[in-house]
Design a protein around this motif. Structure first.
Motif, mmCIF file in Angstrom:
data_model
loop_
_atom_site.group_PDB
_atom_site.id
_atom_site.type_symbol
_atom_site.label_atom_id
_atom_site.label_comp_id
_atom_site.label_asym_id
_atom_site.label_seq_id
_atom_site.Cartn_x
_atom_site.Cartn_y
_atom_site.Cartn_z
ATOM 1 N N LEU A 1 4.111 7.772 4.791
ATOM 2 C CA LEU A 1 3.778 7.259 3.781
ATOM 3 C C LEU A 1 2.819 5.826 4.228
ATOM 4 N N ASN A 2 1.559 5.261 4.166
ATOM 5 C CA ASN A 2 1.178 4.091 4.741
ATOM 6 C C ASN A 2 0.195 3.100 4.339
ATOM 7 N N TYR A 3 0.455 1.791 3.755
ATOM 8 C CA TYR A 3 0.106 1.291 3.040
ATOM 9 C C TYR A 3 -0.146 0.141 3.544
ATOM 10 N N GLU A 4 -1.219 -0.741 2.720
ATOM 11 C CA GLU A 4 -1.392 -1.928 3.287
ATOM 12 C C GLU A 4 -1.618 -3.395 2.376
ATOM 13 N N ASN A 5 -1.327 -4.495 2.545
ATOM 14 C CA ASN A 5 -1.327 -5.015 1.457
ATOM 15 C C ASN A 5 -2.494 -6.351 2.087
ATOM 16 N N LYS A 6 -3.472 -6.181 0.436
ATOM 17 C CA LYS A 6 -4.655 -6.541 0.926
ATOM 18 C C LYS A 6 -4.713 -7.801 0.015
ATOM 19 N N GLU A 7 -4.195 -8.253 -0.500
ATOM 20 C CA GLU A 7 -4.046 -9.858 -0.727
ATOM 21 C C GLU A 7 -3.817 -10.878 -0.237
ATOM 22 N N ASN A 8 -4.308 -11.760 -0.766
ATOM 23 C CA ASN A 8 -4.364 -13.025 0.049
ATOM 24 C C ASN A 8 -2.724 -14.131 0.762
ATOM 25 N N LYS A 9 -1.618 -13.068 -0.807
ATOM 26 C CA LYS A 9 -0.538 -14.238 -0.352
ATOM 27 C C LYS A 9 0.833 -12.695 -0.327
ATOM 28 N N PRO A 10 1.973 -13.090 0.245
ATOM 29 C CA PRO A 10 3.428 -12.437 0.146
ATOM 30 C C PRO A 10 2.974 -11.920 -1.366
#
Length: 624
Positions: free
Chosen positions: A37-46
């Motif tokens: 499963l492939n995810y991506e954090n598109k936020e500007n913070k962890p």
């Protein structure tokens, strides 16, 4: 209302899922599943996220890994408390940390805490497990990939204690599914079917014992993916001996050979037709609110409740004359049609048919435990073996307590369970019937095969009690890893896992003898097999044998918990760590030691709760 599956941050917002890749390898009746499963954090913070996902109830998870950017993380199984301590330590030092743990309420729910995901970074999660494939009424082997990996299951709140399924049009599903399967068997593969579009089956050899198949291009993961595999000569009994792990100590489960015996009895039709008609048939119907949901994506007009109702009506019309029966239904409370089981006649059948036909999903929550206790407290009727038929979508409150209660009463009855609708809990359905109830489990996800499955279970309920004995060379001892088999069904499969300890010659043979009496006629079947281990199969049989023993030990530990007996738990943890198969007392704890990037702040750990409440009560809170 909120999402209760997938990867969520602390604000209960989904982390974007880019894609899902699933590779399925089927060897006869056993499947190895590799999911990425492939995810991506598109936020500007962890962000720190928790991912809850389902697995087959009888699955053995043996590998978990993740890749965060260029950092590769591989998991190891450790005792639960130690795993939690290491997770918290690594978070406090700013390291990437993951924690995969089994739900305290149900063994088919796993929650994954994915530590800190840096801004703009991608996360790739890889999970590998082995599982048995259930045999269907038409002899097909069923594999199901639940669609709850996409955001269609929503939490209804604490009072209802359940889910509803909100089906999303394919055009709105933001990610795609890549699914491929490779099938091999000693028997020729006749066909592979699915509820989704498939590319043509590709045979890899002339005798058609190996083949590959894929989902058609452009498939959107908007429904359960069900695969049905058919073999020629499907009922042939077999025994496979798998060699132990070279690095493991002899005398341990992983160091010794393990045999998997598949039994397929062939009862003569003349004997079957003269079988006993005695029995007490008790039906237990789920009438909780979730039963009002559609049974599947393709059959929006058919509800789970109407499907369960049709199944019970069909059974009522086909019970043998002279038997006894009663019908219970449950939600937050429970009801029964008769004060106690009554003799089956035209009058009692008519009364029951009228009342069942009026039943709706109007009893609130999903409390199965209390009606089960009431049923088991009723005295059994002499010369009428009790057969319990359960119809539910599996969204009950206490899966493990229900399974424990069924096992506690397994000597007084057999349990036949029906999982109604897509996503029904395989842990509950299989646990009640196949593993602990001496019966048979079915899954009904549409109307096309419903009648055949219901009638198959009715036939199975009239089949005989059996005994199984082993005959091995004197220098070889056997330790059965799976629950005792007390019943064999014509057209149904029974698997036995056993550890073989001791040295034997390559020409040595073992024998399993199955004895039973059907309609007063004693019978005996023998299966001879070579003790020489087969080719390396990646320890599939060992892992499934370990999973079976772990489940039994978990129930034994809960039974002895009040006596503070730590011996069972210690044995369970040791077996889980040695085999790499997760349990309720162990977690996967992978930690990257290479990434030293500091996380601003610290994290606090809160205790685990039920799977559907994790977004409320199971969180690691970021503190500035």
């Amino acid at each position: 209302m909120m999402n209760c599956s997938g990867l969520l941050n602390l604000q209960k917002e989904p982390v974007p899922l880019k894609s899902i890749e699933v590779e399925l390898e089927v060897r006869d009746h056993v499947a190895t599943v590799v999911s990425t499963l492939n995810y991506e954090n598109k936020e500007n913070k962890p962000l720190e996220a928790v991912f809850v996902f389902p697995l087959p109830g009888d699955a053995a998870v043996y590998h978990f890994s993740a890749k965060i950017g260029q950092t590769q993380i591989v998991a190891e199984v450790k005792e639960k408390q130690k795993a939690h301590e290491e997770y918290d330590d690594d978070l406090s030092f700013g390291q990437q940390a993951f924690l995969l743990e089994e739900s305290d309420q149900s063994p088919d729910i796993f929650s994954l805490s994915v530590g800190s995901l840096p801004p703009g970074e991608s996360a790739s999660i890889r999970l590998e497990y082995v599982t048995e494939l259930a045999v269907q009424a038409d002899d097909g082997l069923r594999f199901c990939l639940p669609a709850v990996l996409n955001p269609q299951h929503k939490y209804l709140g604490r009072k209802s204690k359940g889910f509803e399924v909100v089906y999303i049009p394919a055009s709105l599903v933001p990610h795609s599914l890549s699914f491929s399967a490779r099938v091999s068997s000693p028997r020729p593969i006749s066909k592979v079917e699915s509820n989704c579009s498939l590319d043509p089956l590709q045979y890899l050899n002339t005798d058609q014992t190996q083949a590959t198949v894929k989902l058609a291009a452009g498939h959107k993961f908007d429904r359960d993916v069900e695969l049905l595999i058919y073999y020629k000569d499907a009922h042939q009994p077999t025994a496979v001996v798998e060699g132990g792990q070279a690095s493991a100590e002899p005398g341990t489960l992983m160091g010794d050979p393990v045999v998997m015996v598949s039994l397929y009895p062939e009862f003569p039709e003349t004997v079957m037709s003269s079988g006993t008609s005695c029995g007490e048939f008790v039906f237990l119907m789920d009438r909780s609110g979730s039963m009002d949901c559609a049974i599947s994506k393709s059959e929006q007009e058919e509800t789970r409740m109407s499907s369960a109702r049709d199944a019970v009506l069909l059974l009522l019309k086909n019970l043998p004359m002279g038997c006894y029966f009663n019908i219970y239904s449950f939600g937050s409370s429970y009801e029964h049609i008769f004060p106690k089981s009554v003799e089956y006649s035209q009058e009692t059948m008519k009364e029951a048919l009228e009342k069942v036909d009026q039943m709706e999903a109007d009893l609130g929550g999903s409390g199965m435990l209390e009606p089960l206790k009431h049923i088991y407290n009723q005295p059994c009727i002499p010369s009428h073996p009790r057969q319990l038929f359960v119809f539910t979508d599996g969204e009950v409150w206490d899966t493990k307590e229900v399974i424990d209660l069924v096992k506690k009463n397994s000597d007084s009855h057999r349990c036949f369970s029906f999982g109604i609708g897509e996503g029904a809990s395989s842990a509950l359905i299989n646990g009640m019937a196949k593993e602990e109830g001496g019966g048979h489990a079915q899954f009904i996800t549409g109307t096309d095969r419903m009648q055949a499955k219901v009638m198959q279970s009715l036939r199975f309920s009239l089949h005989p009690i059996v005994t199984v004995t082993w005959d091995l060379p004197k220098e070889v001892s056997v330790t059965v890893l799976s629950p005792p088999i007390t019943t064999l069904f014509k057209g149904g499969r029974s698997l036995i896992y056993a550890q073989l300890t001791g040295q034997s010659s390559e020409a040595a043979e073992g024998c399993v003898t199955v004895k039973y009496s059907l309609a007063g006629h004693p019978s005996e079947n023998q299966l001879h097999f070579s003790l020489r281990p087969a080719e390396d199969t990646g320890l599939t049989v060992h892992r499934l044998g370990a999973r079976s023993l772990i489940r039994s030990l978990e129930i034994e530990e809960r039974e002895h918990k009040e006596h503070e007996d730590g011996g069972v738990k210690e044995k369970l943890v040791q077996l889980s760590v040695q085999s790499g198969v997760s349990s309720s007392f162990t977690d996967f704890i992978p930690v990257s030691k290479d990434n030293r990037d500091t996380i601003q702040g610290r994290f606090l750990l809160r205790n685990n709760a039920t799977p559907c409440e994790f977004t409320d009560r199971y969180s690691r809170q970021f503190v500035k």
